[in-house]
Design a protein around this motif. Structure first.
Motif: not given
Length: 489
Positions: A9-13, A82-84, A87-93
């Protein structure tokens, strides 16, 4: 009905805006002041901010499976993956326990409503993240910065999230994910969701084997995991279990196999050749540092039952390292002596009343009797009297010099385990937090009569003891406190 999803996924801004790490807010300062290693924790947080400025701190209340709550610090933000070629941002806690950084954080994904978790090697269906760095956490070698870098590396190999795709954007080469009724609960398994009666025994050797066979014999379990810890001096025995394929038993050398256990029994010891008793005990503390936080993380709703030696000290250490409530960390303690004492009173002296051996598992232990018969659901400790002392002294003579062999301790452990699994609410003399009982002010663990059930331990009310008994307990409090003060947690 199954649905199609993109593999990542593309993480929302809104997740990507930079945030300055502010540790000066009143709320954060108040929570941080309660952390056992405050200065070290602040230093670690500053390192995280320098390298991962997107991870921002806040305070929140963490709810454990027994409904107890604790105010903790948490970090929320995104990590770049980064995947294929994209670039993506993965939300974590990340929840930081109050023993941070000596215990690892609880790591979770933070999917939005249009995201779906892709369960895999490093992520479960509830978003809980599992990594080798968490499993082998050993501060200061381990750090959150290193953990986040490892997370990025693993997620680039196997993306943990997907986003739903529309009919117009379907691609026949995209991966499929099938998810239904997904619920996120911070990785904690609720009691009502734990349907499998699973028990894990950690540590090989004679005691570990005795616990395994005793639990299989006495308890109705769906699965028993036997984990042979390589660093333990009491290793071995697991090979024979594998050879003979004992029903319901899984043999493993990976602590993650214990995940979802109702009861976790720890028998591991790591005795060294050191001359000093403190040094010998320290080797066990060092071993526990590698396994206890991980066991608590894999089975946060479990009751942890300690059988390692010295049991009172190691139960205390396990409680500190696990972050679990004191009602969920108990030691086998004087349960074996107590069962023998009650048997001697019942069979030989015809009292038909339960009795318990309490205090430190040493020469300072003392005996007490219930004021109510065996059939009562609410046993009470009777105040000391000459007649009671006479009976207990006679019974004590009958069980003297029996010793504690591996198989007898294993039976005792199985007895306590059965009370937990069946919610029996039976009174056992187990090593527990004694602070506050009978006027004890120090933070020590030793055996006291506790009602054991599915939600852990509940101490029986204290009573006035005789001068001799009280003196022995006070000696144990001083001795245990002194030893704990010399150990490096």
């Amino acid at each position: 009905m199954s649905k199609d999803y993109e593999p990542i996924l593309d993480t929302p801004s809104r997740f990507c805006a930079g945030h300055r790490m502010d540790l000066k807010s009143e709320k954060i300062q108040r929570i941080l002041s309660k952390y056992k290693f405050h200065d070290v924790a602040v230093e670690e947080l500053q390192k995280i901010h320098r390298l991962f400025p997107e991870m921002r701190p806040s305070t929140a209340t963490y709810t454990y499976t027994d409904s107890t709550q604790k105010d903790l610090l948490k970090l929320t933000g995104v990590i770049p993956v980064k995947y294929k070629g994209r670039s993506y941002n993965i939300p974590i806690k990340l929840w930081l326990l109050d023993s941070f950084p000596f215990t690892p954080p609880i790591c979770l994904l933070r999917p939005t409503s249009n995201m779906v978790i892709r369960e895999g090697k490093h992520v479960n269906a509830k978003g809980r993240i599992y990594l080798p760095g968490l499993h082998n956490w050993d501060y200061p070698k381990s750090s959150v910065v290193g953990l986040l870098n490892e997370m990025i590396s693993k997620f680039e190999e196997e993306p943990p999230l997907s986003s739903k795709i529309t009919e117009d954007s379907k691609d026949p080469h995209q991966l499929l994910a099938f998810v239904s009724n997904l619920q996120i609960s911070d990785g904690r398994v609720k009691p009502e969701e734990q349907q499998t009666l699973k028990v894990s025994v950690i540590g090989g050797g004679d005691l570990g084997m005795a616990c395994v066979m005793s639990i299989l014999s006495k308890c109705n379990v769906d699965k028993l995991v036997f984990i042979d810890v390589a660093e333990s001096s009491t290793k071995g025995g697991s090979t024979d279990l594998e050879i003979f394929s004992v029903p319901k038993v899984e043999v493993s050398r990976d602590l993650s196999a214990s995940a979802g256990s109702r009861v976790v029994v720890v028998t591991a010891n790591a005795w060294s050749g050191e001359q000093s008793y403190v040094s010998v005990v320290q080797t066990n503390v060092d071993l526990y540092r590698k396994i206890i936080p991980n066991l608590a993380r894999f089975s946060p709703g479990a009751i942890m039952l300690i059988a390692s030696q010295p049991v009172d000290i190691m139960t205390h250490v396990a409680w500190r390292q696990s972050g679990l409530p004191p009602t969920h960390v108990v030691g086998a303690g004087c349960n074996l002596d107590s069962e023998r004492l009650s048997h001697a009173l019942d069979i030989n002296l015809n009292t038909h009343k339960p009795a318990w051996v309490i205090g430190e598992l040493s020469d300072n232990k003392v005996s007490v009797m219930s004021s109510i018969g065996l059939s009562s659901d609410t046993p009470e400790i009777t105040p000391g009297s000459n007649s009671t002392k006479l009976l207990l002294d006679r019974a004590f003579e009958l069980i003297k010099n029996r010793g504690q062999r591996s198989w007898s301790v294993g039976l005792s452990v199985a007895d306590i385990t059965n009370s937990i699994l069946t919610n029996k609410m039976k009174a056992h003399s187990i090593s527990t937090l004694a602070q506050g009982w009978g006027g004890i002010g120090a933070e020590v663990f030793f055996s006291l009569p506790c009602i054991m059930g599915a939600n852990g331990s509940t101490r029986l009310a204290g009573v006035s003891l005789g001068q001799e008994q009280d003196s022995k307990l006070r000696e144990s409090v001083a001795s245990l406190s002194n030893l704990m003060s010399q150990l490096q947690m």
